[in-house]
Design an enzyme around this catalytic site. Structure first.
Site, PDB file in Angstrom:
ATOM      1  N   GLU A  40       0.892  -1.141  -0.083  1.00  0.00           N
ATOM      2  CA  GLU A  40      -0.017   0.141  -0.014  1.00  0.00           C
ATOM      3  C   GLU A  40       0.893   1.205   0.179  1.00  0.00           C
ATOM      4  O   GLU A  40       1.822   1.348   0.887  1.00  0.00           O
ATOM      5  CB  GLU A  40      -1.067  -0.009   1.285  1.00  0.00           C
ATOM      6  CG  GLU A  40      -2.491   0.409   0.994  1.00  0.00           C
ATOM      7  CD  GLU A  40      -2.998  -0.473   0.043  1.00  0.00           C
ATOM      8  OE1 GLU A  40      -3.028  -0.177  -1.199  1.00  0.00           O
ATOM      9  OE2 GLU A  40      -3.556  -1.477   0.381  1.00  0.00           O
ATOM     10  N   SER A  74     -23.668   8.053 -18.325  1.00  0.00           N
ATOM     11  CA  SER A  74     -23.780   7.069 -17.514  1.00  0.00           C
ATOM     12  C   SER A  74     -25.053   6.447 -16.616  1.00  0.00           C
ATOM     13  O   SER A  74     -26.044   7.473 -16.611  1.00  0.00           O
ATOM     14  CB  SER A  74     -22.700   7.530 -16.159  1.00  0.00           C
ATOM     15  OG  SER A  74     -22.958   6.693 -14.996  1.00  0.00           O
ATOM     16  N   GLY A 129     -15.992   5.482  -4.095  1.00  0.00           N
ATOM     17  CA  GLY A 129     -15.224   5.905  -2.647  1.00  0.00           C
ATOM     18  C   GLY A 129     -15.150   4.760  -1.864  1.00  0.00           C
ATOM     19  O   GLY A 129     -14.994   5.012  -0.488  1.00  0.00           O
ATOM     20  N   SER A 133     -11.245   1.090  -6.474  1.00  0.00           N
ATOM     21  CA  SER A 133     -10.920   1.685  -7.850  1.00  0.00           C
ATOM     22  C   SER A 133     -12.154   1.875  -8.820  1.00  0.00           C
ATOM     23  O   SER A 133     -11.921   1.440  -9.892  1.00  0.00           O
ATOM     24  CB  SER A 133      -9.690   0.695  -8.535  1.00  0.00           C
ATOM     25  OG  SER A 133      -8.594   0.573  -7.665  1.00  0.00           O
ATOM     26  N   SER A 134     -13.070   2.468  -8.433  1.00  0.00           N
ATOM     27  CA  SER A 134     -14.011   2.465  -9.241  1.00  0.00           C
ATOM     28  C   SER A 134     -13.654   3.521 -10.534  1.00  0.00           C
ATOM     29  O   SER A 134     -14.166   3.171 -11.590  1.00  0.00           O
ATOM     30  CB  SER A 134     -15.387   3.079  -8.748  1.00  0.00           C
ATOM     31  OG  SER A 134     -14.993   4.454  -7.981  1.00  0.00           O
ATOM     32  N   ASP A 179      -3.531   0.815  -9.781  1.00  0.00           N
ATOM     33  CA  ASP A 179      -5.206   0.484  -9.849  1.00  0.00           C
ATOM     34  C   ASP A 179      -5.346   0.306 -11.335  1.00  0.00           C
ATOM     35  O   ASP A 179      -6.166  -0.630 -11.863  1.00  0.00           O
ATOM     36  CB  ASP A 179      -5.959   1.575  -9.322  1.00  0.00           C
ATOM     37  CG  ASP A 179      -6.045   1.893  -7.867  1.00  0.00           C
ATOM     38  OD1 ASP A 179      -5.171   1.187  -7.252  1.00  0.00           O
ATOM     39  OD2 ASP A 179      -6.253   3.107  -7.444  1.00  0.00           O
ATOM     40  N   TYR A 231      -3.793  12.267   0.791  1.00  0.00           N
ATOM     41  CA  TYR A 231      -3.014  11.320  -0.113  1.00  0.00           C
ATOM     42  C   TYR A 231      -1.510  12.151  -0.882  1.00  0.00           C
ATOM     43  O   TYR A 231      -0.568  11.652  -0.656  1.00  0.00           O
ATOM     44  CB  TYR A 231      -3.969  11.060  -1.195  1.00  0.00           C
ATOM     45  CG  TYR A 231      -3.389   9.963  -2.204  1.00  0.00           C
ATOM     46  CD1 TYR A 231      -3.565   8.502  -1.886  1.00  0.00           C
ATOM     47  CD2 TYR A 231      -2.495  10.194  -3.347  1.00  0.00           C
ATOM     48  CE1 TYR A 231      -3.164   7.536  -2.711  1.00  0.00           C
ATOM     49  CE2 TYR A 231      -1.770   9.436  -4.096  1.00  0.00           C
ATOM     50  CZ  TYR A 231      -2.199   7.888  -3.935  1.00  0.00           C
ATOM     51  OH  TYR A 231      -1.440   7.063  -4.672  1.00  0.00           O
TER      52      TYR A 231
HETATM   53  C1  GLA Z   1      -5.025   4.495  -4.343  1.00  0.00           C
HETATM   54  C2  GLA Z   1      -4.079   5.046  -5.491  1.00  0.00           C
HETATM   55  C3  GLA Z   1      -2.952   4.102  -5.809  1.00  0.00           C
HETATM   56  C4  GLA Z   1      -2.246   3.686  -4.664  1.00  0.00           C
HETATM   57  C5  GLA Z   1      -3.202   3.315  -3.372  1.00  0.00           C
HETATM   58  C6  GLA Z   1      -2.432   3.034  -2.175  1.00  0.00           C
HETATM   59  O1  GLA Z   1      -5.898   3.304  -4.499  1.00  0.00           O
HETATM   60  O2  GLA Z   1      -5.093   5.152  -6.575  1.00  0.00           O
HETATM   61  O3  GLA Z   1      -2.271   4.280  -7.022  1.00  0.00           O
HETATM   62  O4  GLA Z   1      -1.313   4.405  -4.316  1.00  0.00           O
HETATM   63  O5  GLA Z   1      -4.242   4.227  -3.214  1.00  0.00           O
HETATM   64  O6  GLA Z   1      -1.625   1.748  -2.079  1.00  0.00           O
END
Ligand code: GLA
Length: 391
Positions: A40, A74, A129, A133-134, A179, A231
């Protein structure tokens, strides 16, 4: 999702496209969300990650156009068709969902690919959210459709790079490459061991059901957003650490030299914590890979637990809901558990014996209710196929 169900979904999306745009689509594509098993925040440090694709996916019916127009719709968002001119696409001009598909078209054109327009209808089952990874699924499904329709000949990892660029520059979120690569390149029944420095990959067989185990995803329903500051702050802190240590990226700090590196960082306490997480996390990914490859799957549980502690205490991106999932799952017999994805909400994963799944699910749900948290969504994650054409 079975092939038959996938075909029904593709049919429904194609039918809606035809209603909206008055002609059948040239094709239908699907791209999945992902869950990350381990690794992560290592992706923007040139490190290792190990995601696998979920059965939840974004499905897009798409036709090519020649007139410089992009039309987007959508099923998941209220509102009609958005019409954009390709020549008007400009970074950070759009704060809506349309920025993801439009950003992909922008990135393809900016890289010199002759994309002349498209009609797109999207429908996704990836919860938004939730740290699953939507956004990447939306990007990759559009990229793959355009790659096919305009015969661009780009490989999965190349599409992933363009989608990341769309998200970094057009949407304005400083995410890494995990992602998009997961959505584009994962294979059913496998986790993807990815070196984010050069995107070299190894598909690692990951069939928990065959060994009497399950991996649960617990969506805390606490929404996160990557364009918000935390982030980016972690990313900037990691870059500062690399600069102070004189390396290109924290990936270049060997685990065996971690103590020496931390000593060199002196009283930069915050940077020291970030560095410690990244260096130990890369080592955890390597340990998980070697355990899975030697068939010792249950032994990855403690590594997931270590990973959570590192994200909570060193990287500081957990939250009370994620910690409660992990703590409750572990006291109810889980083999391992950790938060997954970007953090500050979203989802946790729980590795458990099949026979313990019901008790763990019940315990977590009850603990959330006792704490006054919104009830979590729990589902089993089965490693599924990456992006592909479905019609
Ligand atoms: C999100 C980001 C990824 C990665 C993760 C943490 O999903 O889109 O690129 O950095 O957080 O691992």
């Amino acid at each position: 999702m079975s092939e038959a169900v996938a075909d029904t979904v593709a049919g429904a999306v194609a039918e809606r496209f035809t209603e909206l745009y008055g002609a059948e689509p040239h094709g239908v594509w699907a791209a999945p969300g992902r869950v990350n098993l381990i690794g992560e925040h290592t992706d923007y440090n040139d490190g290792f990650v190990m995601p696998f694709a979920l059965p939840h996916k974004a499905v897009a019916a798409v036709s090519r156009r020649e007139d410089g127009v992009l039309r987007l719709h959508s099923a998941d968002v209220e509102g009609g068709v958005t019409e954009l001119r390709l020549d008007d696409l400009s970074p950070e001009s759009d704060k809506n969902w349309t920025a993801y598909p439009a950003g992909v078209v922008w990135a393809l054109r900016e890289a010199g690919h002759a994309v002349t327009g498209a009609d797109v209808h999207l429908s996704s089952t990836v919860p938004s959210g939730a740290g699953l990874s939507s956004s990447a699924a939306l990007e990759v499904v559009v990229a793959l459709a355009l790659n096919d329709l305009f015969s661009l000949g780009l490989r999965g990892w190349q599409l992933a790079r363009l989608c990341q660029r769309a998200e970094n520059v057009y949407v304005g979120a400083p995410v890494g490459i995990m992602d998009q690569t997961a959505s584009a390149c994962c294979e059913a029944g496998h986790a993807l061991f990815l070196d984010t420095r050069d995107l070299s990959q190894r598909q690692i067989p990951f069939d928990l059901a065959a060994e009497g185990m399950r991996l649960l995803v617990v969506d805390t329903q606490v929404k996160h957003s990557h364009s918000e500051g935390e982030y980016g702050k972690r990313r900037a802190g990691c870059e500062k650490g690399a600069a102070l240590l004189g390396v290109d990226a924290l990936r270049d700090v060997p685990y065996a030299e971690l103590d020496a590196a931390l000593a060199r960082l002196g009283d930069e306490e915050e940077v020291r914590r970030l560095v410690r997480h990244i260096v130990t996390e890369n080592e955890r990914v390597e340990r998980v890979v070697s355990l899975l490859e030697s068939g010792d799957t249950r032994a990855i549980g403690p590594i997931l637990i270590e990973g959570h502690a590192s994200l909570r205490d060193d990287f500081r991106i957990s939250c009370p809901e994620l910690d409660l999932v992990v703590d409750t799952a572990l006291t109810s017999g889980a083999l391992g558990a950790r938060m997954t994805g970007g953090g500050f909400g979203g989802s946790a994963i729980v590795l458990a014996e099949e026979t313990d799944v019901d008790a763990i699910t019940k315990a977590v749900t009850e603990a959330f209710s006792a704490a006054g948290f919104t009830s979590p969504r729990v589902f089993e994650a089965v490693p599924s196929a990456g992006a592909r054409r479905v019609r």
